[in-house]
Design a protein around this motif. Sequence first.
Motif, PDB file in Angstrom:
ATOM      1  N   GLN A   1       7.964 -16.242 -37.092  1.00 33.60           N
ATOM      2  CA  GLN A   1       7.433 -16.793 -35.842  1.00 33.60           C
ATOM      3  C   GLN A   1       6.257 -17.721 -36.082  1.00 33.60           C
ATOM      4  OE1 GLN A   1       5.711 -14.044 -32.991  1.00 33.60           O
ATOM      5  NE2 GLN A   1       6.452 -15.260 -31.266  1.00 33.60           N
ATOM      6  N   GLU A   2       6.309 -18.869 -35.459  1.00 36.03           N
ATOM      7  CA  GLU A   2       5.212 -19.830 -35.461  1.00 36.03           C
ATOM      8  C   GLU A   2       4.594 -19.797 -34.063  1.00 36.03           C
ATOM      9  OE1 GLU A   2       2.798 -22.822 -37.288  1.00 36.03           O
ATOM     10  OE2 GLU A   2       4.356 -21.544 -38.147  1.00 36.03           O
ATOM     11  N   LEU A   3       3.373 -19.299 -33.950  1.00 31.62           N
ATOM     12  CA  LEU A   3       2.722 -19.119 -32.653  1.00 31.62           C
ATOM     13  C   LEU A   3       1.682 -20.219 -32.435  1.00 31.62           C
ATOM     14  CD1 LEU A   3       2.518 -17.174 -30.202  1.00 31.62           C
ATOM     15  CD2 LEU A   3       0.647 -16.042 -31.417  1.00 31.62           C
ATOM     16  N   LEU A   4       1.790 -20.901 -31.297  1.00 32.20           N
ATOM     17  CA  LEU A   4       0.877 -21.987 -30.960  1.00 32.20           C
ATOM     18  C   LEU A   4       0.048 -21.567 -29.753  1.00 32.20           C
ATOM     19  CD1 LEU A   4      -0.064 -24.927 -31.356  1.00 32.20           C
ATOM     20  CD2 LEU A   4       1.785 -25.626 -29.817  1.00 32.20           C
ATOM     21  N   ARG A   5      -1.242 -21.358 -29.948  1.00 35.54           N
ATOM     22  CA  ARG A   5      -2.130 -20.954 -28.859  1.00 35.54           C
ATOM     23  C   ARG A   5      -2.783 -22.190 -28.250  1.00 35.54           C
ATOM     24  NH1 ARG A   5      -2.629 -15.649 -28.472  1.00 35.54           N
ATOM     25  NH2 ARG A   5      -2.075 -14.344 -30.263  1.00 35.54           N
ATOM     26  N   LEU A   6      -2.730 -22.283 -26.913  1.00 34.87           N
ATOM     27  CA  LEU A   6      -3.210 -23.472 -26.221  1.00 34.87           C
ATOM     28  C   LEU A   6      -4.262 -23.106 -25.182  1.00 34.87           C
ATOM     29  CD1 LEU A   6       0.228 -25.242 -25.653  1.00 34.87           C
ATOM     30  CD2 LEU A   6      -1.470 -25.791 -27.399  1.00 34.87           C
ATOM     31  N   THR A   7      -5.325 -23.917 -25.141  1.00 37.25           N
ATOM     32  CA  THR A   7      -6.390 -23.758 -24.154  1.00 37.25           C
ATOM     33  C   THR A   7      -6.529 -25.057 -23.379  1.00 37.25           C
ATOM     34  OG1 THR A   7      -8.148 -24.545 -25.615  1.00 37.25           O
ATOM     35  CG2 THR A   7      -7.560 -22.203 -25.766  1.00 37.25           C
ATOM     36  N   GLU A   8      -7.568 -25.123 -22.536  1.00 38.22           N
ATOM     37  CA  GLU A   8      -7.778 -26.339 -21.748  1.00 38.22           C
ATOM     38  C   GLU A   8      -8.001 -27.560 -22.636  1.00 38.22           C
ATOM     39  OE1 GLU A   8     -11.575 -25.443 -23.225  1.00 38.22           O
ATOM     40  OE2 GLU A   8     -10.167 -24.093 -22.227  1.00 38.22           O
ATOM     41  N   LYS A   9      -8.530 -27.364 -23.848  1.00 33.90           N
ATOM     42  CA  LYS A   9      -8.774 -28.487 -24.747  1.00 33.90           C
ATOM     43  C   LYS A   9      -7.476 -29.207 -25.088  1.00 33.90           C
ATOM     44  CE  LYS A   9     -10.572 -29.657 -29.333  1.00 33.90           C
ATOM     45  NZ  LYS A   9     -11.142 -29.140 -30.606  1.00 33.90           N
ATOM     46  N   GLU A  10      -6.402 -28.433 -25.263  1.00 33.82           N
ATOM     47  CA  GLU A  10      -5.101 -29.025 -25.616  1.00 33.82           C
ATOM     48  C   GLU A  10      -4.309 -29.472 -24.396  1.00 33.82           C
ATOM     49  OE1 GLU A  10      -6.711 -26.665 -28.721  1.00 33.82           O
ATOM     50  OE2 GLU A  10      -5.923 -25.856 -26.831  1.00 33.82           O
ATOM     51  N   LEU A  11      -4.546 -28.848 -23.230  1.00 28.62           N
ATOM     52  CA  LEU A  11      -3.697 -29.101 -22.065  1.00 28.62           C
ATOM     53  C   LEU A  11      -4.159 -30.281 -21.214  1.00 28.62           C
ATOM     54  CD1 LEU A  11      -2.943 -25.450 -20.901  1.00 28.62           C
ATOM     55  CD2 LEU A  11      -1.474 -26.980 -22.217  1.00 28.62           C
ATOM     56  N   TYR A  12      -5.396 -30.707 -21.383  1.00 29.56           N
ATOM     57  CA  TYR A  12      -5.913 -31.806 -20.572  1.00 29.56           C
ATOM     58  C   TYR A  12      -6.444 -32.917 -21.480  1.00 29.56           C
ATOM     59  CZ  TYR A  12      -5.446 -28.324 -16.914  1.00 29.56           C
ATOM     60  OH  TYR A  12      -4.931 -27.385 -16.056  1.00 29.56           O
ATOM     61  N   GLY A  13      -6.984 -33.959 -20.868  1.00 27.87           N
ATOM     62  CA  GLY A  13      -7.538 -35.061 -21.647  1.00 27.87           C
ATOM     63  C   GLY A  13      -6.473 -35.936 -22.295  1.00 27.87           C
ATOM     64  N   PRO A  14      -6.672 -36.379 -23.544  1.00 33.00           N
ATOM     65  CA  PRO A  14      -5.737 -37.306 -24.193  1.00 33.00           C
ATOM     66  C   PRO A  14      -4.304 -36.795 -24.262  1.00 33.00           C
ATOM     67  CG  PRO A  14      -7.792 -37.201 -25.417  1.00 33.00           C
ATOM     68  CD  PRO A  14      -7.885 -36.138 -24.369  1.00 33.00           C
ATOM     69  N   ALA A  15      -4.102 -35.498 -24.512  1.00 32.35           N
ATOM     70  CA  ALA A  15      -2.736 -34.972 -24.592  1.00 32.35           C
ATOM     71  C   ALA A  15      -2.037 -35.044 -23.237  1.00 32.35           C
ATOM     72  CB  ALA A  15      -2.754 -33.534 -25.102  1.00 32.35           C
ATOM     73  N   PHE A  16      -2.764 -34.806 -22.172  1.00 32.07           N
ATOM     74  CA  PHE A  16      -2.224 -34.921 -20.819  1.00 32.07           C
ATOM     75  C   PHE A  16      -1.768 -36.359 -20.552  1.00 32.07           C
ATOM     76  CE2 PHE A  16      -2.393 -35.350 -16.240  1.00 32.07           C
ATOM     77  CZ  PHE A  16      -2.043 -34.104 -15.732  1.00 32.07           C
ATOM     78  N   GLU A  17      -2.589 -37.319 -20.949  1.00 35.04           N
ATOM     79  CA  GLU A  17      -2.244 -38.727 -20.753  1.00 35.04           C
ATOM     80  C   GLU A  17      -1.023 -39.120 -21.588  1.00 35.04           C
ATOM     81  OE1 GLU A  17      -5.532 -41.446 -21.119  1.00 35.04           O
ATOM     82  OE2 GLU A  17      -6.946 -39.961 -20.347  1.00 35.04           O
ATOM     83  N   ARG A  18      -0.976 -38.655 -22.811  1.00 29.34           N
ATOM     84  CA  ARG A  18       0.157 -38.997 -23.674  1.00 29.34           C
ATOM     85  C   ARG A  18       1.441 -38.366 -23.150  1.00 29.34           C
ATOM     86  NH1 ARG A  18       1.006 -41.373 -28.585  1.00 29.34           N
ATOM     87  NH2 ARG A  18      -1.207 -41.853 -28.702  1.00 29.34           N
ATOM     88  N   ALA A  19       1.369 -37.121 -22.682  1.00 31.25           N
ATOM     89  CA  ALA A  19       2.554 -36.471 -22.124  1.00 31.25           C
ATOM     90  C   ALA A  19       3.045 -37.221 -20.892  1.00 31.25           C
ATOM     91  CB  ALA A  19       2.245 -35.014 -21.779  1.00 31.25           C
TER      92      ALA A  19
END
Length: 639
Positions: A320-338
């Motif tokens: 299993q490869e587990l990816l933990r995500l917080t507000e740092k990953e969910l908003y800002g530049p990644a939000f714009e790119r998505a």
Amino acid sequence: MCGITGFWNPSRTNERDLRFALDPMLDVLDHRGPDERGSRFYREEGVALGHTRLSIIGLDCGHQPIETKDGDYAVTVNGELYGYKKVRTQLACEQYVCDGKSDSAITLPMYLKDGLGFVEKLRGEFAIVLYDRREKRLILVRDRFGIKPLYYHASDSGLVWGSEVKSILKHPDVTPRLCPKATVHQMMQVMVPGSTAFENVHAIKPGHMLIATLRGDRLEIQTRRWWDMDFPQSHETGVDPAEYVQGVQDRLIDAVATRLEADVPVGCYLSGGIDSCSILGLATQLQQSPIKAFTIAFDSDEYDESNIARRMAERTGAEQELLRLTEKELYGPAFERATWHAERTFYNTLAVAKWHMSRRVRACNYKAVITGEGSDELFGGYAFFKRDWLGRDKGDAILAGAILAEEDQVHSAWEDLCGFTPSWIQPWMMVLDRLKPLLTSAMQDMLNTYDPVAEVAAAIDPSMVRGRNRLDISQYTWSKTMLEGQILTWGGDRMDMANSMEARPAFLDHHVAEYATTIPPDVRIRNGVEKWVLREAMVNVLPRELYERKKFAFMAPPAHTDPVKRAAVQEMIDHWLTKDRVAAVGLFNYEKLQTFVADAWNETDNTIARRNDILINHTLQIHMLHGQYVEGLPLPAVD
């Protein structure tokens, strides 16, 4: 899995012009096919076919476009065609020779043998563009459920197409403009089938083909449906449910086994739901080596399923490869790119989480995963299906505002079409009501004569719902709208292929789907248990706690649940929703929008707060799309 694009401009017959027009269209699809690029020009006819390749099958023999030796036929394919070895052998026995040993190589000889009927014999997820110079005909085909995207722009000068809208917008004859009506649909989450966020850019509908034929110096364009999710007028009664349990088990095993076929390693997406856990359980038995499982974890217990996913991985021996995500990953530049990759707005940052996950998959040197999308659509897994079939459930509070309406909504167009207003569209009707006061007076005037809810109903074929069971109707109307327009786009292909990664949804194998439509409603949802027939089929594959678990809506934690997330969203609001930018986009009343945002952060009712989150996400992204595609602003870097 690849990117395809091109155009047919009968008056553009200079090879230099053809090349200069096609190259930028291919450049913007590099993420879909970083392994190889190909093109084919028919200069005298003004036809250009382009392809960017992600090599998964036939690693050294899959160059595209593929053409016959005389050059009269050429094809580009995006997706996977399963069972191709058997088909290739059968074609050879009938003296139809495939040029190469990739799965895509079967398309031309199948067309030469069966004409347009060849698509009905294809198994897989695909978008195909085939040029027939002898008939002066171009055929654009999309798979049965719309797993693979395909868009087009038609005008007096010709036809432009692409796997993603962004490639079409690079053509010199196309001007990027957001469509005001489509903006309203995005804000309420429900697009009209066949539409996009952009003016005069359309989607080939799932199970449809577009046929362009040269008549004199102009193209004659028609569309044709070649497949649909056809529920019977009545279901058989008194049948032993065990027959359906076995039928689902047999077909799902075959679908998963088929999707493990590749010349690169194939992993699995793994959440804590029975769909992905079933896929992993079957893949583990079918595969000799251990399966790699990829899981997203959120920083909120209310929305996180990773503990159950971990137990399933341990049970199967998966790595299993587990990816933990917080507000740092969910908003800002990644939000714009998505947002740029999605080409439309999304109501929940699950799309951003999926973008991060596909990025992690590629970092682990995987190009393909099997996923669980489609199970809920086939077996009645969503809470709104259950509500339409059995009525309200008091345990649906966490879904109110985003998935379910807290108050019953009725619309005459849907009452006329279905005999009731499906529960799945009701929360989005309430979002629309909340949106209207925020719009400019011009947009409100437009809505006096344009009814978005009725427009969605008008896009549904009445013959496919009339006389059907309520559960069948609910599943069908959702599948023709939200499955393709949401789950398989910003929740699927766009976020996966953003990082050159192919997703294979085994439940949407058409052998599974066509069988599922024959299963009686009281076997799909039995004694109040959603997806009962699937649970029984997988009873020895799933852990007991998962077998007994109620359906959980897989989504990221909304911003209102956490002050840190609210602050991250406010930072984007301060950047994107300035007075000048709101005025330039011209859809919202700036003062009313400001008041709405300020009030939203103080809302204490969780249901209303979820609805506010949805509107804020959509509003931000409308302005991002305008900046990215109309103004041409550069994308930010993501760490």
